[in-house]
Scaffold this motif. Structure first.
Motif, PDB file in Angstrom:
ATOM      1  N   ILE A   1      14.977 -20.105  46.947  1.00 45.26           N
ATOM      2  CA  ILE A   1      13.620 -19.599  46.740  1.00 45.26           C
ATOM      3  C   ILE A   1      12.770 -20.621  45.999  1.00 45.26           C
ATOM      4  N   LEU A   2      13.356 -21.235  44.975  1.00 43.47           N
ATOM      5  CA  LEU A   2      12.599 -22.168  44.143  1.00 43.47           C
ATOM      6  C   LEU A   2      12.166 -23.413  44.906  1.00 43.47           C
ATOM      7  N   PHE A   3      12.997 -23.851  45.860  1.00 38.21           N
ATOM      8  CA  PHE A   3      12.711 -25.109  46.538  1.00 38.21           C
ATOM      9  C   PHE A   3      12.375 -24.951  48.018  1.00 38.21           C
ATOM     10  N   ALA A   4      12.290 -23.716  48.496  1.00 35.64           N
ATOM     11  CA  ALA A   4      11.965 -23.490  49.908  1.00 35.64           C
ATOM     12  C   ALA A   4      10.547 -23.947  50.201  1.00 35.64           C
ATOM     13  N   PRO A   5      10.297 -24.594  51.330  1.00 37.17           N
ATOM     14  CA  PRO A   5       8.949 -25.057  51.689  1.00 37.17           C
ATOM     15  C   PRO A   5       7.930 -23.924  51.740  1.00 37.17           C
ATOM     16  N   LEU A   6       8.383 -22.704  52.090  1.00 36.88           N
ATOM     17  CA  LEU A   6       7.474 -21.570  52.224  1.00 36.88           C
ATOM     18  C   LEU A   6       7.554 -20.619  51.025  1.00 36.88           C
ATOM     19  N   ARG A   7       7.970 -21.165  49.881  1.00 34.89           N
ATOM     20  CA  ARG A   7       8.147 -20.312  48.705  1.00 34.89           C
ATOM     21  C   ARG A   7       6.839 -19.686  48.228  1.00 34.89           C
ATOM     22  N   ASN A   8       5.697 -20.296  48.563  1.00 34.77           N
ATOM     23  CA  ASN A   8       4.412 -19.772  48.099  1.00 34.77           C
ATOM     24  C   ASN A   8       3.850 -18.659  48.987  1.00 34.77           C
ATOM     25  N   VAL A   9       4.486 -18.405  50.128  1.00 35.83           N
ATOM     26  CA  VAL A   9       4.011 -17.309  50.979  1.00 35.83           C
ATOM     27  C   VAL A   9       4.324 -15.994  50.273  1.00 35.83           C
ATOM     28  N   PRO A  10       3.306 -15.173  50.011  1.00 36.62           N
ATOM     29  CA  PRO A  10       3.522 -13.958  49.225  1.00 36.62           C
ATOM     30  C   PRO A  10       4.213 -12.863  50.024  1.00 36.62           C
ATOM     31  N   GLY A  11       4.741 -11.918  49.291  1.00 42.60           N
ATOM     32  CA  GLY A  11       5.402 -10.767  49.908  1.00 42.60           C
ATOM     33  C   GLY A  11       6.219 -10.033  48.870  1.00 42.60           C
TER      34      GLY A  11
END
Length: 511
Positions: free
Chosen positions: A22-32
């Protein structure tokens, strides 16, 4: 003790892995939702509650308010992303797209038995669709109007009886009866008989409900479907859980109807003078002409998919039209005025024709607006990002990521539909602004979009265009629970009304 310690270490390691991902995933900023970052259980729970379409809209509304850049895309699983923007519709579903359907759709099929709806291979789907497409064109389907008229007259008769009896009815159930008998009539040249009795003849409606609950939940973990389906089928054969479970049962009913049709005299294969010819006859002729290209499996799957997809969708859409008209009396009055004017001018027959309905602008606006606010499908139309990845709504998504647009969310995007997007306003479709109308039409997707647009959409529109002006002209309807009460719906793939009760009165004086 050592085993407990080992399990503990594995648990800690797995938890650390999830946190790092989660911390380093490229799409970590996509909310949900927080839980959706870790597991698909969050999505499974939302589907199980029967209101996933509302939650999907809430996610876009919530995150769109606070972050305009992120609002068009929200997370609903660890690798599942929902969009509501025009550009996403074009990118994901455009005719040249390489976004294949996700494994979610596998749960809508009997393992090992292909069908056009569930086929995930893009090239094979295109070849399958070509074999069926000509039969479903509107120019061909208008020949079925006599069949639709038969069912409309029966439905009219049932409403007269209800009016005389002075009772309330579940109109949603009766509208599905109408749709089911129409699709059975045009497929097999005989009705199932639901309009005669009001009963679920042969348990087909129940089988469809079972199959949609199964598919909408099990599809989230599509890889388990072949194994779970085998278990469910085995239990059904033992009589556990009741008769007529699921899509397998619907296919069985279709095969029985085909066999009965084949047993009839050969004269039935000849077209009638009005040009109407049932689907099974057309399919059998294709098979006779080229049995290797159009096999007996094509005949069975074509007929079975008509029944599986042709009653709930139309019944739901007709219910939505009536519900929104009843909740908006001004719109009902305006539509009835158009209908009566056309009738008095000799432009509307006792049994309205499809061609006549196309000249009625407000009727068409009402139909489009009802399907905008209440599209039949309530879950994202999932696709898989192809090799090489893709940029959608300004973000890069790696290949294998599951992406999709939920019609409910797209149809409420205020950037497209305006600040009144949540309101029923048929007049929006009568705008003189050509650019605005074009944008609305491009983003109106109740039947899907691109190369996977529903094959049966013209059948559904034919049934609605013929029935709605007829019943609004001849009957008054009233919500049994009052104008202020909202109806109840349950969403398992299709967002279906639950006990949609109305009072019916014959219009004794028609101006």
């Amino acid at each position: 003790m050592q085993i407990i310690l080992l399990f503990g270490l594995v648990g800690v390691a797995y938890t650390a892995y999830l946190i790092l991902r989660i911390l380093f995933a490229p799409l970590r900023n996509v909310p949900g939702p927080f839980l959706a970052r870790f597991t698909n259980v969050w999505y499974l729970f939302q589907v199980h509650t029967g209101h996933v379409e509302r939650k999907n809209c809430e996610l876009h509304e919530t995150y769109g308010k606070y972050n305009l850049l992120e609002g068009p895309v929200v997370r609903y699983g660890p690798s599942r992303y929902s969009f509501n923007s025009p550009e996403a519709i074009k990118t994901i579903y455009g005719h040249s797209t390489q976004f294949a359907k996700s494994s979610f759709y596998d749960a809508f099929m009997v393992p090992g038995v292909w069908n056009v709806f569930t086929e995930r291979n893009i090239k094979f789907h295109a070849s399958l669709r070509r074999e069926f497409q000509a039969t479903y064109t509107m120019s061909n389907l208008v020949n079925f109007e006599p069949y639709v008229d038969q069912c409309a007259r029966l439905f009219d008769q049932r409403l007269h009886e209800v009016s005389v009896a002075g009772v309330t009815i579940d109109i949603g159930h009766w509208l599905q009866c109408y749709a089911l008998d129409v699709i059975s009539q045009i497929t097999f040249a005989e009705r199932l008989g639901t309009l005669e009795s009001g009963d679920d003849i042969g348990g087909v409606m129940k089988a469809l409900e079972d199959s949609f609950y199964y598919a909408s939940t099990v599809g989230i973990y599509g890889e388990v479907h072949p194994h779970l389906f085998a278990v469910v089928s085995f239990l059904d054969r033992l009589g556990v859980g009741g008769k007529g479970k699921g899509l397998g049962y619907v296919i069985k009913v279709a095969q029985e109807k085909i066999n009965a049709y084949k047993a009839k005299p050969a004269a039935i294969y000849e077209e009638t003078q009005d040009g109407s010819e049932e689907f099974v006859s057309k399919f059998m002729k294709q098979n006779a002409t080229n049995p290797e290209r159009f096999t007996t499996n094509h005949i069975l799957n074509g007929c079975a998919m008509n029944i599986a997809a042709g009653s709930d969708t139309t019944g739901i859409s007709l219910s939505a039209v009536l519900y929104y008209l009843l909740k908006n009396p001004g719109c009902m009055d305006k539509l009835r005025e158009e209908i009566i004017t056309f009738r008095n001018d000799g432009k509307l027959s006792e049994s309205p024709t499809y061609k006549q309905s196309q000249d009625m602008p407000y009727l068409q606006a009402v139909l489009k607006e009802a399907l905008r606010l209440h599209p039949a499908v309530g879950q994202p139309l999932e696709r898989v990002v192809p090799e090489g990845g893709a940029t959608i709504a300004g973000k890069y998504f790696a290949q294998g990521t599951i992406v999709g647009v939920n019609c409910w969310a797209a149809h409420r995007n205020k950037a497209v539909w305006g600040q009144d997007a949540d309101e029923f306003k048929p007049d929006r479709w009568l705008t003189k602004d050509a650019d605005k109308l074009s944008a609305m039409n491009r983003n109106w997707i109740p039947f899907g979009a691109g190369s996977r647009t529903c094959l049966g959409r013209h059948i559904s529109m034919l049934e609605m265009c013929k029935l709605v002006p007829r019943i609004i002209r001849d009957f008054d309807f009233e919500l049994a629970d009052g104008l202020e009460a909202d109806w109840k719906t349950v969403a398992y793939w299709f967002v279906k009304p639950s006990n949609f009760r109305v009072r019916v009165r014959i219009r004794s004086t028609v101006p």
